[in-house]
Design a protein around this motif. Structure first.
Motif, short mmCIF file in Angstrom:
data_model
loop_
_atom_site.label_atom_id
_atom_site.label_comp_id
_atom_site.label_asym_id
_atom_site.label_seq_id
_atom_site.Cartn_x
_atom_site.Cartn_y
_atom_site.Cartn_z
N LEU A 257 0.82 -1.20 0.00
CA LEU A 257 0.00 0.00 0.00
C LEU A 257 0.86 1.26 0.00
CD1 LEU A 257 -2.60 -1.14 2.72
CD2 LEU A 257 -2.82 -1.29 0.22
N LEU A 258 0.24 2.40 -0.23
CA LEU A 258 0.96 3.68 -0.20
C LEU A 258 1.59 3.93 1.17
CD1 LEU A 258 -1.58 5.95 -2.14
CD2 LEU A 258 0.61 5.07 -2.97
N THR A 259 1.02 3.35 2.20
CA THR A 259 1.53 3.52 3.57
C THR A 259 2.74 2.63 3.84
OG1 THR A 259 0.00 1.83 4.38
CG2 THR A 259 -0.76 4.12 4.42
N GLY A 260 3.00 1.70 2.90
CA GLY A 260 4.09 0.76 3.10
C GLY A 260 3.62 -0.54 3.72
N GLU A 261 2.38 -0.55 4.17
CA GLU A 261 1.83 -1.76 4.77
C GLU A 261 1.37 -2.72 3.67
OE1 GLU A 261 -1.30 -0.18 7.16
OE2 GLU A 261 0.02 0.39 8.81
N THR A 262 1.01 -3.93 4.09
CA THR A 262 0.54 -4.93 3.13
C THR A 262 -0.98 -4.94 3.11
OG1 THR A 262 2.48 -6.32 3.52
CG2 THR A 262 0.56 -7.37 2.54
N ALA A 263 -1.54 -5.00 1.92
CA ALA A 263 -2.99 -4.97 1.76
C ALA A 263 -3.64 -6.18 2.40
CB ALA A 263 -3.35 -4.91 0.29
#
Length: 221
Positions: A151-157
């Motif tokens: 994701l744009l946040t760097g987290e995983t969807a």
């Protein structure tokens, strides 16, 4: 259609309101032969009108042939039993990507021409952009969209349903026509208020009429 140039005692007229008679090519040739036979020798038929009439009939015949082919295709599609798609892999018009167990379903995009810039926008179920890919320049044709779930946040969807958007520009900054298709296995068929719908293995629900192609699922091949 009334054809001029025939003596009054030999007038030959066809009516477009005749519902029980089909005006075929043979009928047209017989009518034309009669017109030539009974034309006034001192005032022969205008060749320009003859050519015009022949061209008009040829165009009408071609349109009737096309309409017949379209009708046959429609009947063939209507005879297709949606239930026969169960367990089959289908390619469908659509922009839905399903993330399941960390793996995205297959989505393919099509570019109508070479693109100088292609950007993929990925939206969550609320319509928010959660990921974006800048693919740079790409050639005309089909290309599978690859997303690792970042994701744009760097987290995983998380697992769920996402929507794909494609922005493509040519070298002059003009938008290029694009389309997206999804491919998955049909796991259920149901009737809805809008017609028959198919549920795919990834969870996406698509209209039966949006199916582009059907093939044997990989596990059956």
């Amino acid at each position: 259609m009334t054809i001029s140039g025939v003596s009054s005692s030999q007038d030959i007229t066809t009516s477009s309101t005749q519902s029980s008679t089909t005006f075929s090519e043979v009928d047209y040739m017989i009518l034309l032969a009669a017109e030539l036979q009974y034309q006034d020798p001192t005032d022969p038929m205008d060749t320009d009108k003859l050519t015009e009439q022949t061209c008009m009939f040829s165009q009408l015949d071609e349109l009737q042939s096309i309409n017949s082919q379209i009708g046959d295709l429609g009947e063939a599609l209507n005879r297709t039993d949606p239930v026969s798609y169960l367990g089959r892999e289908v390619e469908v018009e659509g922009d839905t990507m399903v993330m399941k167990d960390g793996e995205p379903s297959e989505v393919t995009m099509y570019l109508a021409e070479d693109a100088d810039s292609v950007i993929i926008d990925i939206y969550d179920s609320q319509g928010n952009i959660v990921a974006m890919q800048n693919l740079g320049s790409m050639s005309v044709g089909f290309e599978q969209i690859e997303w690792d779930g970042t994701l744009l946040t760097g987290e995983t969807a998380e697992d769920g349903t996402y929507t794909i958007g494609v922005r493509a520009l040519d070298e002059n900054g003009q938008s290029i026509e694009t389309a997206t298709t999804i491919k998955d296995t049909v796991v259920s068929v149901a009737n809805s208020s809008n017609g028959t719908v198919l549920t795919l293995g990834g969870g996406a629900v698509v209209d039966f009429t949006d199916v582009i192609s059907v093939s044997v699922a990989e596990e059956e091949a």
